[in-house]
Design a protein around this motif. Structure first.
Motif, PDB file in Angstrom:
ATOM      1  N   THR A  92       0.805  -1.215   0.000  1.00 48.36           N
ATOM      2  CA  THR A  92       0.000   0.000   0.000  1.00 48.36           C
ATOM      3  C   THR A  92       0.845   1.275   0.000  1.00 48.36           C
ATOM      4  N   ALA A  93       1.928   1.296   0.766  1.00 41.29           N
ATOM      5  CA  ALA A  93       2.670   2.543   0.953  1.00 41.29           C
ATOM      6  C   ALA A  93       3.909   2.691   0.071  1.00 41.29           C
ATOM      7  N   LEU A  94       4.371   1.616  -0.553  1.00 35.49           N
ATOM      8  CA  LEU A  94       5.549   1.741  -1.414  1.00 35.49           C
ATOM      9  C   LEU A  94       5.298   1.301  -2.853  1.00 35.49           C
ATOM     10  N   ILE A  95       4.748   0.126  -3.031  1.00 32.56           N
ATOM     11  CA  ILE A  95       4.619  -0.423  -4.390  1.00 32.56           C
ATOM     12  C   ILE A  95       3.558   0.314  -5.206  1.00 32.56           C
ATOM     13  N   PHE A 101       3.126   6.825  -9.634  1.00 33.41           N
ATOM     14  CA  PHE A 101       4.022   7.910 -10.043  1.00 33.41           C
ATOM     15  C   PHE A 101       4.644   7.612 -11.405  1.00 33.41           C
ATOM     16  N   PHE A 102       4.985   6.358 -11.645  1.00 29.85           N
ATOM     17  CA  PHE A 102       5.554   5.986 -12.939  1.00 29.85           C
ATOM     18  C   PHE A 102       4.527   6.178 -14.058  1.00 29.85           C
ATOM     19  N   ILE A 138      10.651  10.804  -8.540  1.00 29.10           N
ATOM     20  CA  ILE A 138      10.039  10.199  -7.347  1.00 29.10           C
ATOM     21  C   ILE A 138       9.997   8.680  -7.489  1.00 29.10           C
ATOM     22  N   THR A 139       9.660   8.205  -8.684  1.00 26.32           N
ATOM     23  CA  THR A 139       9.634   6.760  -8.930  1.00 26.32           C
ATOM     24  C   THR A 139      11.020   6.150  -8.713  1.00 26.32           C
ATOM     25  N   MET A 140      12.037   6.783  -9.246  1.00 26.46           N
ATOM     26  CA  MET A 140      13.405   6.268  -9.078  1.00 26.46           C
ATOM     27  C   MET A 140      13.804   6.273  -7.600  1.00 26.46           C
ATOM     28  N   GLY A 141      13.425   7.311  -6.877  1.00 23.48           N
ATOM     29  CA  GLY A 141      13.735   7.373  -5.448  1.00 23.48           C
ATOM     30  C   GLY A 141      13.080   6.241  -4.665  1.00 23.48           C
ATOM     31  N   LEU A 142      11.822   5.977  -4.955  1.00 25.74           N
ATOM     32  CA  LEU A 142      11.124   4.886  -4.269  1.00 25.74           C
ATOM     33  C   LEU A 142      11.699   3.520  -4.646  1.00 25.74           C
ATOM     34  N   PHE A 149      18.285  -0.065  -0.809  1.00 24.95           N
ATOM     35  CA  PHE A 149      18.352   0.053   0.645  1.00 24.95           C
ATOM     36  C   PHE A 149      17.438  -0.934   1.367  1.00 24.95           C
ATOM     37  N   ARG A 150      16.600  -1.629   0.606  1.00 25.15           N
ATOM     38  CA  ARG A 150      15.733  -2.711   1.104  1.00 25.15           C
ATOM     39  C   ARG A 150      14.823  -2.261   2.252  1.00 25.15           C
TER      40      ARG A 150
END
Length: 188
Positions: A92-95, A101-102, A138-142, A149-150
């Motif tokens: 929910t919060a990352l994927i 955003f992509f 933002i997509t690359m950062g996530l 950084f896992r």
């Protein structure tokens, strides 16, 4: 059609497919009832609140300290809820935000390419390119946060007693899961 209420004993982990008030195995009277909400120890929790409160614990040696429950839950239940919390919260919060955003970046770039010759205003073209690059960044950062950084997410309760998503390194998650598994092995 009426939904089933599932009862689970926090002590011996026995699951009943009907609502029962006393566990037939260990005679525990404090059962967890799952429906749209979770009923435990005379209090009703939303599923989000239940998952967040069960996931807040500390392991000190061979002792499991639950912050929000005076009567300790079974370590198997805590482990199961903790793993479920990580899985659903990370999705929910990352994927999902990464995918959205992509997609926004791709749509902005496609709009720019499609209307490149029809739009005469340079500001509109620059804005579409800016949006595409911004959301791609933002997509690359996530993605870097998840892959390099896992980091994973967990639903937890902050100091103001509000439910929030917290990014946690995978090393910390594995450490907590190993501690819980050690407690489960010790209890037999």
């Amino acid at each position: 059609m009426k939904k089933k209420i599932i009862s689970q004993c926090p002590n011996c982990q026995t699951i009943y497919d009907v609502e029962v008030n006393i566990c037939h195995t260990c005679h525990n009277e404090k059962l967890i009832h799952y429906h749209k909400q979770v009923l435990y120890n005379g209090r009703t929790y939303s599923k989000k609140e239940w998952m967040a409160k069960v996931s807040v614990f500390e392991v000190k040696g061979n002792y499991l300290n639950m912050k929000y429950f005076s009567t300790p839950l079974h370590p198997n239940l805590i482990l199961q809820m903790y793993q479920q919390n990580i899985k659903s919260s990370t999705k929910t919060a990352l994927i999902v935000p990464t995918i959205l955003f992509f997609m926004t970046s791709i749509i902005s770039f496609l709009l720019y390419k499609y209307f490149q010759w029809e739009i005469e205003d340079i500001n509109t073209k620059l804005f579409l390119i800016f949006i595409a690059i911004f959301f791609l960044g933002i997509t690359m950062g996530l993605l870097i946060m998840m892959v390099v950084f896992r980091y994973r997410c967990i639903l937890t309760i902050n100091q103001a007693h509000q439910i929030q998503y917290k990014k946690v390194p995978k090393k910390e998650i594995v450490k907590k899961i190993d501690q819980l598994k050690n407690i489960i092995e010790m209890k037999g």
